[in-house]
Enzyme design. Structure first.
Site, mmCIF file in Angstrom:
data_model
loop_
_atom_site.group_PDB
_atom_site.id
_atom_site.type_symbol
_atom_site.label_atom_id
_atom_site.label_comp_id
_atom_site.label_asym_id
_atom_site.label_seq_id
_atom_site.Cartn_x
_atom_site.Cartn_y
_atom_site.Cartn_z
ATOM 1 N N GLU A 57 44.672 19.324 17.944
ATOM 2 C CA GLU A 57 44.752 17.892 17.606
ATOM 3 C C GLU A 57 43.868 17.519 16.350
ATOM 4 O O GLU A 57 42.980 17.045 16.591
ATOM 5 C CB GLU A 57 44.379 16.748 18.712
ATOM 6 C CG GLU A 57 45.632 16.932 19.879
ATOM 7 C CD GLU A 57 45.107 15.701 20.683
ATOM 8 O OE1 GLU A 57 44.371 14.792 20.829
ATOM 9 O OE2 GLU A 57 46.073 15.505 21.613
ATOM 10 N N GLU A 92 50.379 19.757 26.261
ATOM 11 C CA GLU A 92 49.567 19.017 26.889
ATOM 12 C C GLU A 92 50.526 17.719 27.173
ATOM 13 O O GLU A 92 51.337 17.313 26.381
ATOM 14 C CB GLU A 92 48.317 18.092 26.289
ATOM 15 C CG GLU A 92 46.972 18.822 26.136
ATOM 16 C CD GLU A 92 45.795 17.939 25.550
ATOM 17 O OE1 GLU A 92 45.918 16.914 25.426
ATOM 18 O OE2 GLU A 92 45.115 18.788 24.771
HETATM 19 C C1 BGP Z 1 44.188 14.458 24.351
HETATM 20 C C2 BGP Z 1 43.074 15.647 24.074
HETATM 21 C C3 BGP Z 1 42.216 15.778 25.477
HETATM 22 C C4 BGP Z 1 42.170 14.860 26.633
HETATM 23 C C5 BGP Z 1 43.792 14.131 26.546
HETATM 24 C C6 BGP Z 1 43.688 12.932 27.436
HETATM 25 O O1 BGP Z 1 44.448 13.922 23.163
HETATM 26 O O2 BGP Z 1 43.562 16.576 23.548
HETATM 27 O O3 BGP Z 1 41.252 16.555 24.915
HETATM 28 O O4 BGP Z 1 41.413 14.256 26.600
HETATM 29 O O5 BGP Z 1 44.086 13.685 25.417
HETATM 30 O O6 BGP Z 1 43.001 11.858 26.895
HETATM 31 P P1 BGP Z 1 42.007 10.986 27.285
HETATM 32 O O7 BGP Z 1 40.977 11.910 27.694
HETATM 33 O O8 BGP Z 1 41.433 10.284 26.076
HETATM 34 O O9 BGP Z 1 42.519 9.904 28.307
#
Ligand code: BGP
Length: 464
Positions: A168, A367
């Site tokens: 990202e 993801e």
């Molecule tokens: C994505 C990131 C991760 C992770 C995930 C969940 O955007 O790559 O690092 O954290 O989101 O989001 P969050 O942890 O903000 O709930």
């Protein structure tokens, strides 16, 4: 009607995480400080319940048992990142041999357990020493990154075949320099664009070095958070709003990464508002010649937008939201813990777009997942009965399956995440893991979804 969803042979089943979110040991064995270690020291109150990345899920000490657990719940692949400030504590210069030992051993352990390591080079965690000289705004940092990437290819390229330049890359630019949510908490669109641009150059340079290094059977990609952008209506003003949001949030990185060129529409828009970044003559050729081999798609939620209700205050700092408003579609389904919409078909729309507009590039879901607050509510006989997570995965996989049936080049699915891990800002508020982590004892317990995931992987699909 019950249907069987079988996935192509060799499909990657696994999950994703990152060094800063699971390793912990932030001051051990010679690790240098990253901007998160530093920010947490300075302003711990900005992290949920004051929990920082210093211990996280203690993977640094427990990786052997964790990797066994990964195997136990059906992983054939796993993505994590190398912590730049662990490997090269000052960002440039001296390599930390303890870090080399740790990463080598971790990688060997994965391979010994039949888990292919997918290695990402950067997951938001800029070494503090490099932030002090301007972070991504400074081209010297771009060169330092390329040197770091080269070091990683040299040290671990004999074992790791799947490499990723960034997770990202838009996030450090916009969260760090536009919305003030990540360190260095700046709100300045022009600077955010410079950061984004320099990151694109850094990626192209790292890919160039990767190719020169000739890792046998090696592939290099990038992991992007992509959003299907839906306009509220077909009214031209709503459609235009969606196109602009798409330029900012998708095409900004997708076009240079996959097509090797910046979107001209985006460049024109930035020019109109005097927001163009500082560039170098040779960048264009560099970006053109160094595209990614593979694309990781992080998908959580769509963006729904509409034409602006009111003209923006001309004296306010310019923001992407000068060009559109967010639209709350009546009846949308929400994951209330995270405040994100759940819209499974979005994953299909994205994949179809990659097929139609981006040369059907080899891709995978890098993801996707569901963070749930106070997950102990679902504890029964010692395990978390997270049926909602199983449903969430199934519903997304059905659309991935349909996309594959229609010719999309999708090679795998990685859930966010393996075990509950630390989140930037949200810390341990929302739990995403297939395995739960008790923060007091660091005890790991497989959730119901973890057992289900094992079956999913063993059967290379599911029946529903
Ligand atoms: C994505 C990131 C991760 C992770 C995930 C969940 O955007 O790559 O690092 O954290 O989101 O989001 P969050 O942890 O903000 O709930």
């Amino acid at each position: 009607m019950v249907k069987e969803y079988k996935f192509p042979e060799g499909f990657w089943w696994g999950s994703a995480s990152s060094a800063p979110q699971m390793e912990g040991a932030s001051k051990e064995d010679g690790k240098g400080m990253s901007i998160y270690d530093y920010w947490y020291e300075k302003e711990p109150e900005r992290f949920f319940n004051g929990i920082g990345p210093d211990i996280a899920s203690d993977f640094y000490h427990r990786y052997k048992e964790d990797i066994k657990l990964m195997k136990e719940i059906g992983h054939n692949s796993f993505r994590t990142s190398i912590s730049w400030s662990r490997l090269i504590p000052n960002g440039i210069g001296q390599i930390n041999n303890k870090a080399v030992d740790f990463y080598r051993d971790m990688i060997n352990e994965m391979i010994a357990n039949g888990i292919e390591p997918f290695m990402n080079l950067f997951h938001f965690d800029m070494p503090l020493e490099l932030q002090k000289i301007g972070g991504w705004e400074n081209r010297e940092v771009v060169d330092a990154y390329v040197n770091y990437a080269k070091t990683c290819f040299e040290l671990f390229g004999d074992k790791v075949k799947m490499w990723f330049t960034f997770n990202e890359p838009i996030a450090p630019a916009i969260e760090g320099y536009l919305y003030g949510a990540h360190y260095p908490n700046i709100v300045d669109f022009r600077r955010a664009i410079q950061v984004a641009y320099n990151t694109i150059v850094a990626q192209a340079k790292a890919i160039k070095v990767f190719k020169e290094h000739q890792i046998k059977n090696g592939k290099i990609g990038v992991i992007l958070n992509l959003y299907p952008v839906y306009p509220r209506s077909n009214h031209p003003a709503d459609v235009k709003a969606a196109q602009i949001a798409d330029l900012f949030f998708n095409r900004s990185f997708l076009d240079p990464s996959v097509k090797g060129e910046l979107s001209l529409e985006l460049v024109d828009l930035l020019r109109e508002y005097n927001l163009l970044p500082y560039t170098k003559e040779e960048d264009k050729e560099l970006i053109k010649n160094n595209k990614v081999d593979i694309l990781g798609v992080n998908y959580y939620q769509p963006k729904r937008v509409k034409a602006k209700e009111y003209l923006p205050n001309p004296y306010s700092p310019i923001m992407p939201e000068w060009f559109f408003d967010y639209y709350e579609m009546p009846g949308r389904r929400m994951n209330i813990s995270r405040g994100w919409e759940i819209y499974e078909k979005g994953i299909y729309d994205l994949l179809k777009r990659l097929k139609d507009e981006y040369g059907n590039i080899t891709c995978f879901i890098s993801e996707n997942g569901m963070g749930v607050q106070d997950e102990e509510r679902f504890l029964q006989n010692g395990i978390i009965e997270d049926d909602y997570r199983i449903e969430f995965i199934k519903e997304h996989l059905k659309w991935v399956h349909k996309a594959i049936e229609e010719g999309c080049n999708v090679k795998g699915y990685h859930l966010w995440t393996f075990m509950d891990n630390w989140s930037f800002l949200n810390a341990y508020k929302n739990r995403y893991g297939l395995v739960s982590v008790d923060l007091k004892t660091q005890k790991r317990t497989i959730k119901k979804s973890g057992y289900w995931y094992k079956e999913l992987s063993e059967n290379n699909g599911f029946v529903d």
